[in-house]
Write an enzyme that holds these catalytic residues in place. Sequence first.
Site, PDB file in Angstrom:
ATOM      1  N   ASP A  66      28.569  42.892  44.831  1.00 54.71           N
ATOM      2  CA  ASP A  66      29.601  43.938  44.809  1.00 54.71           C
ATOM      3  C   ASP A  66      30.514  43.860  46.036  1.00 54.71           C
ATOM      4  O   ASP A  66      30.703  44.860  46.751  1.00 54.71           O
ATOM      5  CB  ASP A  66      28.964  45.321  44.738  1.00 54.71           C
ATOM      6  CG  ASP A  66      27.935  45.451  43.632  1.00 54.71           C
ATOM      7  OD1 ASP A  66      28.077  44.750  42.608  1.00 54.71           O
ATOM      8  OD2 ASP A  66      26.976  46.232  43.786  1.00 54.71           O
TER       9      ASP A  66
ATOM     10  N   GLU B 273      32.046  48.784  34.238  1.00 56.03           N
ATOM     11  CA  GLU B 273      31.790  49.291  35.578  1.00 56.03           C
ATOM     12  C   GLU B 273      32.687  48.571  36.582  1.00 56.03           C
ATOM     13  O   GLU B 273      33.496  47.719  36.226  1.00 56.03           O
ATOM     14  CB  GLU B 273      30.319  49.101  35.951  1.00 56.03           C
ATOM     15  CG  GLU B 273      29.872  47.647  36.048  1.00 56.03           C
ATOM     16  CD  GLU B 273      28.410  47.504  36.436  1.00 56.03           C
ATOM     17  OE1 GLU B 273      27.656  48.487  36.341  1.00 56.03           O
ATOM     18  OE2 GLU B 273      28.022  46.385  36.845  1.00 56.03           O
TER      19      GLU B 273
END
Length: 354
Positions: free
Chosen positions: A51, A227
């Site tokens: 991420d 997401e």
Amino acid sequence: MLPVPVRFAVVVSSLASLLGCTKEAIPTLQPAVPTPAATTFTNPLLSSGPDPWVAQKDGFYYFVATNDRNLTIRKTAKMSELGTAYSTVVWTPAASGGNVRHLWAPELYWLDGKWYLYYTAGSSTGGCCASQRLWVLENPSPDPTTGTWTEKGQLLSAGHDYSAIDATVLELGSQRYLLWCGVESTTNSEGRLYISALRNPWTLTGPRTEISRPTYDWERKGPPTNEGPEVLQHNGRTFVTYSASHCMTDDYALGLLTLTGSDPLDAASWTKSARPVFTQNPTGKAFGPGHNGFFKSKDGTQDWLLYHANSLAGQGCGDLRSPRIQPITWRADGTPDFGVPAAVGQPLPRPAGE
């Protein structure tokens, strides 16, 4: 014993000979030749960094990524040299509370003269991932690796205290919005993308609007998921990439939303691309590429994509996801072209200005 005049002559002769030898032994000094600066780099930039996200300010890049335990910032003047960047832990959670476990997807923003660090975290008493919520920290220091970070609390959409992850900020004119991945209700765990207006960097105001849910087959590998929304703006247009399908699968990939209307809080203002825009490259050891960020090259002339990927098939959602970068090009119709994930070890030109 030699007479004095003879001894003097011998000493002078020996001294002259010694000096002559010494002079000949001194090497000729050559001017130093500078080592040419490297013009290329290779991916991945770090061995781990799920991420990944980066902010830019005053000639420096500030890199953050998921590590579960704390919030750490790496500071570097050159993104291609992230592996040697200065690293500091800026926040460690308490032993108990609502934001102490599973620290995910941090993002840094310089807003209104202060730094804000958005992140996802869960409760000390809740399991993963039902207790995951959005949180934000504030720091007035111009350098986010210094100064004091204070908690501003949970980012909460009125009437929707449900699981929420992956906050990102959209700025349009004078208005700011927060985008994130959430669920429709406590009984539906499907990851969807939502947007809400921000009254200030730590307060949501007004209703939330769903702008995307996993409908295409390529968005539904593993548990269906949308997401990791990320904003990309170019020539007056606004795009939002997002990660589709579940990170446990190698089919994790980037989708694209385009703001085609005037009101981002109106779901009809967003148009979804029917196909993924960035997918795995097995021969290049890039599996499950996604959850990205964007940055400008050092000289401001290039747009770059920052993302994570696994180097082997089946490695899933863990710490083996490594951060990688590559340039973005722009098509004639004004849409971004992310290309194919660059192969591990492939030499790439450094970002312009490095």
